[in-house]
Write an enzyme that holds these catalytic residues in place. Structure first.
Site, short mmCIF file in Angstrom:
data_model
loop_
_atom_site.label_atom_id
_atom_site.label_comp_id
_atom_site.label_asym_id
_atom_site.label_seq_id
_atom_site.Cartn_x
_atom_site.Cartn_y
_atom_site.Cartn_z
N MET A 47 24.73 8.05 1.50
CA MET A 47 24.51 9.32 2.17
C MET A 47 24.78 9.20 3.67
O MET A 47 25.34 10.09 4.29
CB MET A 47 23.08 9.82 1.92
CG MET A 47 22.86 11.26 2.29
SD MET A 47 24.02 12.38 1.48
CE MET A 47 23.04 13.02 0.13
N LYS A 69 -17.57 -0.49 6.17
CA LYS A 69 -18.08 -1.45 5.20
C LYS A 69 -19.58 -1.35 5.03
O LYS A 69 -20.09 -1.50 3.92
CB LYS A 69 -17.68 -2.87 5.64
CG LYS A 69 -17.86 -3.89 4.53
CD LYS A 69 -17.16 -5.20 4.83
CE LYS A 69 -17.38 -6.17 3.67
NZ LYS A 69 -16.73 -7.47 3.92
N GLU A 74 0.81 -1.23 0.00
CA GLU A 74 0.00 0.00 0.00
C GLU A 74 0.84 1.27 0.00
O GLU A 74 0.41 2.30 -0.52
CB GLU A 74 -0.98 0.00 1.18
CG GLU A 74 -2.11 -1.03 1.06
CD GLU A 74 -1.73 -2.40 1.59
OE1 GLU A 74 -0.53 -2.62 1.91
OE2 GLU A 74 -2.62 -3.26 1.71
C1 LIG Z 1 12.69 5.17 4.83
C2 LIG Z 1 14.00 5.79 5.13
N1 LIG Z 1 14.82 5.25 6.05
C3 LIG Z 1 16.02 5.79 6.31
C4 LIG Z 1 16.43 6.93 5.67
C5 LIG Z 1 17.78 7.58 5.98
N2 LIG Z 1 18.65 7.53 4.80
C6 LIG Z 1 18.81 8.59 3.97
S1 LIG Z 1 19.78 8.23 2.66
C7 LIG Z 1 20.05 6.67 3.19
C8 LIG Z 1 20.92 5.73 2.41
C9 LIG Z 1 20.41 5.47 1.05
O1 LIG Z 1 21.23 4.47 0.47
P1 LIG Z 1 21.13 4.16 -1.07
O2 LIG Z 1 19.74 3.96 -1.47
O3 LIG Z 1 22.07 3.05 -1.40
O4 LIG Z 1 21.61 5.52 -1.73
P2 LIG Z 1 23.06 6.18 -1.82
O5 LIG Z 1 23.11 7.24 -0.78
O6 LIG Z 1 24.07 5.12 -1.59
O7 LIG Z 1 23.13 6.74 -3.19
C10 LIG Z 1 19.38 6.43 4.39
C11 LIG Z 1 19.44 5.17 5.15
C12 LIG Z 1 15.54 7.48 4.72
N3 LIG Z 1 15.83 8.61 4.05
N4 LIG Z 1 14.35 6.88 4.44
#
Ligand SMILES: Cc1ncc(C[n+]2csc(CCOP(=O)(O)OP(=O)(O)O)c2C)c(N)n1
Ligand SMILES: [Mg+2]
Lengths: 171, 608
Positions: free
Chosen positions: B505, B182, B70
């Site tokens: 990040m 419902k 969802e």
């Molecule tokens: C649902 C959710 N959980 C945690 C975060 C915190 N967060 C921001 S960026 C990131 C890492 C993302 O990793 P990836 O998708 O591999 O992207 P990259 O930065 O390596 O390009 C996290 C854990 C978030 N933004 N959203």
């Protein structure tokens, strides 16, 4: 380049809302979610025929925060009008308190004497207790309650503030 | 009288004979959707919404897209909305269906996306009894929506459903939940067409006050170092608003920067565009923001990712702020001229006033400002060096650049969604958008897992367009189940994973702020994305070095079906330029050589 005013002011916010389920929760949720204070709150239907209720909230914050509160409340779909009465001008703000004092002898007579001075009514009397009803501005209620403390103050129930603009104007 | 009419016969507003047909609540709902012009809904069935699914089954006007979760239904609806300008519609069941949708709702709330989400609910007599799959959906979503409703009376159903669309799309758009017990959808309910009367209490202001615009334009005419700062509000105001923005920027000769949400409103390839501003914005955009003397904010909300340290934000500027939502004005930054109104109307009125008022900004001052901006631009803050030896490691920026260039060569209308992380910022920096509504990203909430379902929504809305999800390997896994939806509807979505094997990040912040202690940010035990794609009936591809990159991108773009492209990129790359948290716009880090100089204050750390 406008400088921000950091002084904390108190404000009475009056809100006219559609009287539908959940509307109070929306307003309160907004206050808690955005970290605004609620010092007191009253709510009751005021226009039965038009399904409108009025919420009065006493809050405090910097002038900028008070402006935000008004704008954020104004965003809620069931809100008709919102006004900061402290800003609109002279207004009357009153609350009611029921104050239970349990005591005998000297303290009891003293309690009764002070109640008369405050024009509080004894709405319930037993041999050992009074329930006083007192209406007035918040600080008047505060000082009455303070004076009752050494005289057997047992319980307090307050309504919170109802407020309205003086003169012919409305919100 | 027919208790189960074929809904295709039920044209809205046919009162003559329609009056004596008793419709169920579910059928009334379907009629509302048709009258509202809804063509597609994204959803997932369950006990509480079975009557609605049954009504859907007996009609052809509204197409239902079955997602696999969802949350994805809401993100798909968001992208559908953002890429078409229409309201995105969602249908989920009670309890877990509704709670799963909450992240998507908050995402839409933060980014002002019009979505109407219908949730099933247990029958009215069971509400409050902890019935099976009961959740207090209106309670849970009260702060997650622009507005929500629980329909307890069949007589209210049609009105509430119509009103939900009006509220979602008007003013500052946002998500609206309609909770449907419902018994309301099963039982009979009267139909009512959408009301033309204004809503009693909800009256968003569209038309700006002329007097405010007059003052704004007078300040713009006196400007020596002006700057337009535009946001998602311009996109929400429709393509005419973006078109008008183009005219205003060109007519005034002022530079223009944009927020993440506003990309594409003004063509990002144009010389007057300075790139995105904010934490990962360009040097020239941020220094212009810092140094300008008149800042014209249009449909933007001074988000903390944009302003950096607040007391040092654009310290010397006269600030003009136009927003459709009064609560956004003076919320973060005190401004000199507030304008409440639709961004498109504000821009049109500014153009009129620009012609009406005498005078023009001092051309010498403006020329000097542009020379200054060109000098900042000369720093080339987005520059990177890619070793072009075939075996060299791919730098993620290079992968995005090549993706952009090769996608342009196809000449196809291109929509880009992203997940959240470094790849999102690289996409914002290196992919170009010359038209609005083509850039779909989760800005305010920063929801990992947004991009894949968003690509689904965009591709459903634009079946012939090129739709690419620029993804990170970690984010993609958050809604990877949507590969099933992509397979079912044969959506030719391209999932372009910048696989750095890290939550990049997070790793970057740990490097900068936490002594390179990479606590839990390594993407361990990753799937083989090529085989994962194949198991979902999509094409899997992989590029491991520069020599393979272009071929993989070309093959991906040429592939008629869905593709998951696993682009193995440098693991240690950081996203620059960067304003560390708590720093000012003129304290940017341009690259790793400056990392040692970061001194993030304790306060800055908290702002992370
Ligand atoms: C649902 C959710 N959980 C945690 C975060 C915190 N967060 C921001 S960026 C990131 C890492 C993302 O990793 P990836 O998708 O591999 O992207 P990259 O930065 O390596 O390009 C996290 C854990 C978030 N933004 N959203
Ligand atoms: Mg990654």
């Amino acid at each position: 380049m406008t400088m921000q005013d950091e002084t904390i002011v108190s404000a009475v916010i009056s809100i006219l809302v559609e009287n539908e389920s959940g509307v109070l929760a929306r307003v309160i949720g907004l206050f808690s979610g955005r970290g605004y204070n609620i010092e007191s709150l009253t709510v009751a239907p005021v226009e039965q025929s038009r399904h409108q209720s009025r919420i009065n909230i006493v809050t405090s914050g910097t002038p900028q925060v008070i402006e935000q509160i008004k704008a954020q409340v104004g965003r809620l779909v069931p809100v008709y009008r919102v006004a900061d009465l402290t800003q609109v001008g002279p207004h009357v703000a009153r609350e009611m308190a029921l104050v239970k004092v349990v005591s005998t002898g000297e303290a009891r007579t003293e309690a009764l004497r002070i109640a008369e001075a405050f024009r509080a009514r004894a709405v319930d009397t037993t041999a050992t207790s009074f329930v006083f009803e007192l209406t007035g501005a918040t600080d008047k209620l505060d000082s009455f309650i303070d004076l009752m403390r050494p005289l057997g103050l047992a319980e307090v129930s307050r309504t919170g503030v109802a407020a309205i603009i003086r003169g012919p104007r409305t919100i | 009288m027919n208790a189960t009419p074929n809904l295709n016969d039920l044209k809205p507003n046919t009162h003559a004979h329609g009056a004596d047909i008793v419709l169920s609540g579910a059928e009334v709902l379907l009629r509302v959707l048709v009258e509202q012009g809804v063509e597609v809904i994204f959803g997932y069935p369950g006990g509480a919404v079975l009557p609605i699914y049954d009504a859907l089954f007996r009609q052809n006007a509204v197409r239902h897209i079955l997602v696999r979760h969802e949350q994805a239904a809401v993100h798909a609806a968001e992208a559908y909305a953002r890429s078409t300008g229409k309201v995105g519609v969602v249908l989920v069941t009670s309890g877990p269906g509704a709670t799963n949708a909450v992240t998507g709702l908050v995402d839409a709330l933060m980014d002002s996306i019009p979505v109407v989400c219908f949730t099933g609910q247990v029958g009215v007599p069971l509400i409050g009894t902890d019935a099976f799959q009961e959740a207090d959906t209106t309670g849970i979503t009260r702060q997650a929506t622009k507005h929500n409703y629980l329909v307890k009376n069949p007589a209210d159903l049609a009105r509430v459903a119509h009103e939900a669309f009006h509220i979602a799309r008007s003013g500052r758009p946002g998500p609206v939940v309609v909770d449907l017990p419902k018994n309301i959808t099963v039982g009979p309910a009267p139909y009512a067409p959408a009301s033309r009367a204004p809503h009693p209490s909800y009256r968003p202001r569209i038309e700006p006050e002329r007097e405010a615009v007059v003052r704004a334009v007078a300040a713009m005419k006196r400007a020596r170092r002006p700057l337009f700062y535009t946001g998602g509000g311009v996109i929400n105001a429709g393509p005419q608003a973006s078109e008008a923005l183009g005219r205003l920027v060109r007519r005034t000769g002022f530079p223009c920067t944009s927020t993440l949400m506003g990309l594409g409103a003004y063509p990002t390839t144009d010389g007057q565009f300075l790139g995105m501003l904010g934490m990962h914005g360009t040097y020239e955009a941020n220094l212009a923001t810092h140094g300008c003397d008149v800042l014209v904010a249009l449909g933007a909300r001074f988000d903390d990712r944009v302003t950096g340290r607040l007391d040092a934000f654009s310290p010397d500027s006269f600030k003009i702020h136009a927003d459709i939502e009064p609560s956004q004005i003076n919320k973060i930054v005190q401004v000199d001229v507030p304008i409440v109104g639709d961004a498109g109307r504000v821009i049109e009125m500014m153009l009129e006033e620009w012609e009406r008022q005498d005078g023009a900004p001092d051309p010498a001052a403006l020329a000097q400002w542009w020379r200054q901006i060109e000098a900042w631009r000369g720093i080339r803050s987005l520059h990177f060096d890619q070793d072009m030896a075939p075996s060299a490691i791919i730098r993620p920026q290079h992968a995005v650049r090549r993706l952009y260039e090769l996608a342009m060569e196809t000449g196809r209308d291109t929509f880009v969604s992203t997940e959240v992380g470094q790849h999102q910022m690289w996409a914002a920096q290196h992919f170009q958008f010359d038209r609005p509504n083509r850039w779909l990203t989760s800005g305010g909430l920063g929801t990992m897992g947004y991009g894949l379902p968003a690509a689904v929504g965009a591709q459903i809305a634009h079946p012939d367009a090129l739709v690419i999800d620029i993804a990170g390997e970690a984010s993609t896994l958050m809604n990877i189940q949507e590969l099933g939806t992509i397979a079912q509807y044969r959506l030719p979505v391209k999932i372009f994973i910048l696989n750095n094997q890290y939550m990049g990040m997070v790793r970057q912040w740990q490097e900068l702020l936490h002594g390179s202690r990479y606590s839990e940010s390594y993407s361990a035990a990753l799937p083989d994305f090529v085989r994962l794609a194949e198991s979902f009936h999509a094409k899997g591809m992989r590029a491991t070095c520069v020599g393979e990159l272009d071929d993989v991108i070309r093959a991906m773009l040429a592939e008629p079906g869905a593709v998951v492209a696993d682009i193995c990129v440098a693991q240690d790359e950081n996203c620059y330029p960067m304003i560390p948290s708590g720093a000012a716009h003129n304290q940017m880090l341009l690259g790793p050589e400056q990392e040692g100089e970061v001194k993030v204050s304790a306060e800055g750390r908290m702002l992370v």
